[in-house]
Design an enzyme around this catalytic site. Structure first.
Site, PDB file in Angstrom:
ATOM      1  N   SER A  26       0.854  -1.195   0.000  1.00 33.47           N
ATOM      2  CA  SER A  26       0.000   0.000   0.000  1.00 33.47           C
ATOM      3  C   SER A  26       0.882   1.234   0.000  1.00 33.47           C
ATOM      4  O   SER A  26       1.999   1.215   0.541  1.00 33.47           O
ATOM      5  CB  SER A  26      -0.887   0.021   1.241  1.00 33.47           C
ATOM      6  OG  SER A  26      -1.637   1.223   1.287  1.00 33.47           O
ATOM      7  N   ASN A  29      -0.991   4.212   0.591  1.00 39.10           N
ATOM      8  CA  ASN A  29      -1.922   5.152   1.223  1.00 39.10           C
ATOM      9  C   ASN A  29      -1.340   5.547   2.591  1.00 39.10           C
ATOM     10  O   ASN A  29      -1.225   4.723   3.487  1.00 39.10           O
ATOM     11  CB  ASN A  29      -3.285   4.453   1.378  1.00 39.10           C
ATOM     12  CG  ASN A  29      -4.298   5.308   2.128  1.00 39.10           C
ATOM     13  OD1 ASN A  29      -3.992   5.939   3.128  1.00 39.10           O
ATOM     14  ND2 ASN A  29      -5.530   5.285   1.642  1.00 39.10           N
ATOM     15  N   LYS A  78      -3.263   4.790   5.803  1.00 39.35           N
ATOM     16  CA  LYS A  78      -3.376   3.359   6.072  1.00 39.35           C
ATOM     17  C   LYS A  78      -2.034   2.784   6.527  1.00 39.35           C
ATOM     18  O   LYS A  78      -1.964   2.026   7.485  1.00 39.35           O
ATOM     19  CB  LYS A  78      -3.820   2.665   4.783  1.00 39.35           C
ATOM     20  CG  LYS A  78      -4.867   1.644   5.008  1.00 39.35           C
ATOM     21  CD  LYS A  78      -5.199   0.893   3.757  1.00 39.35           C
ATOM     22  CE  LYS A  78      -5.764   1.738   2.656  1.00 39.35           C
ATOM     23  NZ  LYS A  78      -5.851   1.022   1.378  1.00 39.35           N
ATOM     24  N   ASP A 104      -7.804  -5.250   1.289  1.00 42.62           N
ATOM     25  CA  ASP A 104      -8.828  -4.579   0.492  1.00 42.62           C
ATOM     26  C   ASP A 104     -10.000  -4.368   1.433  1.00 42.62           C
ATOM     27  O   ASP A 104     -10.381  -5.273   2.177  1.00 42.62           O
ATOM     28  CB  ASP A 104      -9.240  -5.420  -0.715  1.00 42.62           C
ATOM     29  CG  ASP A 104      -9.948  -4.548  -1.737  1.00 42.62           C
ATOM     30  OD1 ASP A 104      -9.321  -3.590  -2.238  1.00 42.62           O
ATOM     31  OD2 ASP A 104     -11.140  -4.783  -2.020  1.00 42.62           O
ATOM     32  N   SER A 105     -10.493  -3.152   1.439  1.00 42.53           N
ATOM     33  CA  SER A 105     -11.550  -2.866   2.401  1.00 42.53           C
ATOM     34  C   SER A 105     -12.573  -1.915   1.829  1.00 42.53           C
ATOM     35  O   SER A 105     -12.376  -1.358   0.749  1.00 42.53           O
ATOM     36  CB  SER A 105     -10.965  -2.307   3.690  1.00 42.53           C
ATOM     37  OG  SER A 105      -9.803  -1.583   3.466  1.00 42.53           O
ATOM     38  N   TYR A 150     -14.159   7.358   4.271  1.00 42.81           N
ATOM     39  CA  TYR A 150     -15.483   7.537   4.875  1.00 42.81           C
ATOM     40  C   TYR A 150     -15.418   7.760   6.393  1.00 42.81           C
ATOM     41  O   TYR A 150     -16.446   7.726   7.069  1.00 42.81           O
ATOM     42  CB  TYR A 150     -16.359   6.314   4.559  1.00 42.81           C
ATOM     43  CG  TYR A 150     -16.568   6.109   3.065  1.00 42.81           C
ATOM     44  CD1 TYR A 150     -17.666   6.660   2.413  1.00 42.81           C
ATOM     45  CD2 TYR A 150     -15.629   5.410   2.292  1.00 42.81           C
ATOM     46  CE1 TYR A 150     -17.848   6.502   1.044  1.00 42.81           C
ATOM     47  CE2 TYR A 150     -15.791   5.254   0.916  1.00 42.81           C
ATOM     48  CZ  TYR A 150     -16.900   5.800   0.300  1.00 42.81           C
ATOM     49  OH  TYR A 150     -17.061   5.658  -1.056  1.00 42.81           O
ATOM     50  N   LYS A 180      -8.733   4.856  16.900  1.00 40.79           N
ATOM     51  CA  LYS A 180      -9.297   4.075  15.785  1.00 40.79           C
ATOM     52  C   LYS A 180      -8.675   2.678  15.759  1.00 40.79           C
ATOM     53  O   LYS A 180      -9.354   1.678  15.528  1.00 40.79           O
ATOM     54  CB  LYS A 180      -9.063   4.817  14.461  1.00 40.79           C
ATOM     55  CG  LYS A 180      -9.710   4.142  13.258  1.00 40.79           C
ATOM     56  CD  LYS A 180      -9.463   4.875  11.954  1.00 40.79           C
ATOM     57  CE  LYS A 180      -9.948   4.040  10.773  1.00 40.79           C
ATOM     58  NZ  LYS A 180      -9.523   4.557   9.471  1.00 40.79           N
ATOM     59  N   HIS A 233     -11.952  -2.073  11.820  1.00 41.68           N
ATOM     60  CA  HIS A 233     -11.981  -3.267  10.965  1.00 41.68           C
ATOM     61  C   HIS A 233     -10.564  -3.674  10.562  1.00 41.68           C
ATOM     62  O   HIS A 233     -10.206  -4.842  10.599  1.00 41.68           O
ATOM     63  CB  HIS A 233     -12.836  -2.984   9.719  1.00 41.68           C
ATOM     64  CG  HIS A 233     -12.433  -1.750   8.966  1.00 41.68           C
ATOM     65  ND1 HIS A 233     -12.471  -0.497   9.526  1.00 41.68           N
ATOM     66  CD2 HIS A 233     -11.950  -1.572   7.708  1.00 41.68           C
ATOM     67  CE1 HIS A 233     -12.051   0.398   8.642  1.00 41.68           C
ATOM     68  NE2 HIS A 233     -11.724  -0.234   7.535  1.00 41.68           N
TER      69      HIS A 233
END
Ligand code: IMP
Length: 193
Positions: free
Chosen positions: A8, A10, A13, A70-71, A153, A174, A179
């Protein structure tokens, strides 16, 4: 296993995941540690398929054990969409604000605010060896976007049992319930044992 690649780039993330790996004794690399590569298309129909496409690609390209996640968010009032298309869903609207307004209006119209986030992680240890770890968290869509932290989101998702959106939480908060952290902690349990 001392070196592991998280497929990744990101920044949010990668930062969340690196925090979870602290103290594990594993040197975690991300795509930002290497020259930019052309990433594979996420053509899978499920989170697991897309995670596997990315982790296998990363393993073959960099020749080290690699995992990818992947989420996405699944919203009851949108028949569990956008799901695997969560990233692309933003591009249907002129702005992030418009995307959030659309979702919030749909949940109000249908009087159904339920939503969940799901992450599937695929760990590829060699070309034929893939292990899947999953994390899911139920919650609701907020009445307004709230909070400036995180990404995607985060400002409209309130995990069940909480009174804040992901966007109002620090990364550390968080990480105690998200998740992604649920799935990463399962992965850590596997790679450390
Ligand atoms: P990915 O497969 O993990 O890259 O996630 C796909 C898209 O889902 C992201 O671009 C975000 O829009 C959304 N998403 C995934 N995880 C999160 C999260 O933890 N918070 C907010 N949005 C997320």
């Amino acid at each position: 296993m001392k070196n592991l690649l998280f497929f990744s780039s990101n920044k949010n993330k990668v930062s969340e995941v690196k925090k979870l790996f602290k103290g594990s004794g594993i040197k975690l690399y991300s795509l930002d540690d290497f020259e930019k590569i052309k990433e594979p298309k996420e053509t899978g129909a499920t989170f697991v398929e897309n995670a596997k496409i990315k982790s296998l690609f990363g393993y073959k390209f960099f020749k080290i054990p690699c995992f990818a996640n992947d989420s996405g968010i699944c919203i009851n009032a949108l028949h569990d969409k956008p799901g695997v298309k969560s990233k692309r869903f933003f591009s249907k609207f002129l702005s992030k604000k418009n995307t959030f307004n659309y979702i919030i209006n749909k949940t109000k119209e249908s009087k159904n605010k339920a939503a969940y986030f799901k992450t599937s992680i695929c760990l590829t240890l060699n070309e034929g060896e893939h292990i899947i770890f999953e994390g899911k968290i139920n919650g609701t869509i907020s009445n307004f976007p709230l909070g400036k932290n995180g990404f995607g989101y985060d400002p409209i998702f309130i995990p069940n049992g909480q009174n804040k959106t992901y966007g109002q939480m620090t990364q550390t908060q968080k990480n105690t319930l998200s998740h992604r952290s649920l799935a990463i902690n399962k992965l850590l349990g596997f790679v450390i044992s």
